[in-house]
Design an enzyme around this catalytic site. Sequence first.
Site, PDB file in Angstrom:
ATOM      1  N   ASN A  62       0.842  -1.201   0.000  1.00  0.00           N
ATOM      2  CA  ASN A  62       0.000   0.000   0.000  1.00  0.00           C
ATOM      3  C   ASN A  62       0.875   1.248   0.000  1.00  0.00           C
ATOM      4  OD1 ASN A  62       0.630  -0.870   2.647  1.00  0.00           O
ATOM      5  ND2 ASN A  62      -1.078   0.219   3.544  1.00  0.00           N
TER       6      ASN A  62
ATOM      7  N   GLU B 295       0.412   5.316   0.720  1.00  0.00           N
ATOM      8  CA  GLU B 295      -0.488   6.367   1.222  1.00  0.00           C
ATOM      9  C   GLU B 295       0.010   7.753   0.835  1.00  0.00           C
ATOM     10  OE1 GLU B 295      -0.869   5.515   5.399  1.00  0.00           O
ATOM     11  OE2 GLU B 295      -2.086   3.718   5.005  1.00  0.00           O
TER      12      GLU B 295
ATOM     13  N   CYS C 260      -4.157   0.698  -2.319  1.00  0.00           N
ATOM     14  CA  CYS C 260      -3.958  -0.574  -1.614  1.00  0.00           C
ATOM     15  C   CYS C 260      -2.848  -1.423  -2.236  1.00  0.00           C
ATOM     16  CB  CYS C 260      -5.239  -1.392  -1.647  1.00  0.00           C
ATOM     17  SG  CYS C 260      -6.551  -0.747  -0.605  1.00  0.00           S
TER      18      CYS C 260
ATOM     19  N   GLU D 199      -2.983  -4.568  -3.129  1.00  0.00           N
ATOM     20  CA  GLU D 199      -3.464  -5.376  -4.246  1.00  0.00           C
ATOM     21  C   GLU D 199      -3.403  -4.561  -5.546  1.00  0.00           C
ATOM     22  OE1 GLU D 199      -4.852  -4.821  -1.323  1.00  0.00           O
ATOM     23  OE2 GLU D 199      -6.206  -6.420  -0.700  1.00  0.00           O
TER      24      GLU D 199
ATOM     25  N   CYS E 189     -10.173  -5.242   0.523  1.00  0.00           N
ATOM     26  CA  CYS E 189     -11.272  -4.268   0.661  1.00  0.00           C
ATOM     27  C   CYS E 189     -12.201  -4.372  -0.554  1.00  0.00           C
ATOM     28  CB  CYS E 189     -10.714  -2.850   0.799  1.00  0.00           C
ATOM     29  SG  CYS E 189     -10.189  -2.110  -0.767  1.00  0.00           S
TER      30      CYS E 189
ATOM     31  N   CYS F  26     -10.727  -3.256  -3.915  1.00  0.00           N
ATOM     32  CA  CYS F  26      -9.746  -4.218  -4.458  1.00  0.00           C
ATOM     33  C   CYS F  26     -10.431  -5.473  -4.971  1.00  0.00           C
ATOM     34  CB  CYS F  26      -8.684  -4.547  -3.414  1.00  0.00           C
ATOM     35  SG  CYS F  26      -7.519  -3.188  -3.226  1.00  0.00           S
TER      36      CYS F  26
END
Length: 131
Positions: free
Chosen positions: A41, A43, A52, A54, A85, A88
């Site tokens: 991930n 940010e 994310c 993925e 999530c 994803c």
Amino acid sequence: MADDLFAKAKSAMRKAHAPYSKFPVGAALRTTDGRIFAGCNVEAVSFPEGWCAETTAIAHMVMDGGGKIAEIAVVAEKLPLCSPCGGCRQRIAEFASPQTRVHLCDVEGGVKETVSMGELLPRAFDTELLG
Ligand code: THU
């Protein structure tokens, strides 16, 4: 087995840029033709702009020419079992089938549970329906 994917996901997790959530995540996928791509991930200080693990792994696959996902492993440092999530799930589904395996991992114990994309995203919005 998915142990190699777990190992790749775990080392990707160590590269996470997660200074705000302090919640490192790693993912690694295997394509149906045997290539492996990993991601973490990433940010941003404007929080919604982060993405994310993925998603990073999928981007690597696309940059290598694309493909279909046979299986994907996800691991988070602070969760005993990390499930992708909602966003994803939709991104994985773009390159997957309902049979695609999703390995939910624990950072110490490895693969804890394997579920299918059909289970994670039932009645998915299907790109084929767009024509
Ligand atoms: N995160 C992922 O990388 N994958 C998921 O499936 C769930 C959430 C990341 C996004 C954010 O950087 C951090 O975990 C906390 O939500």
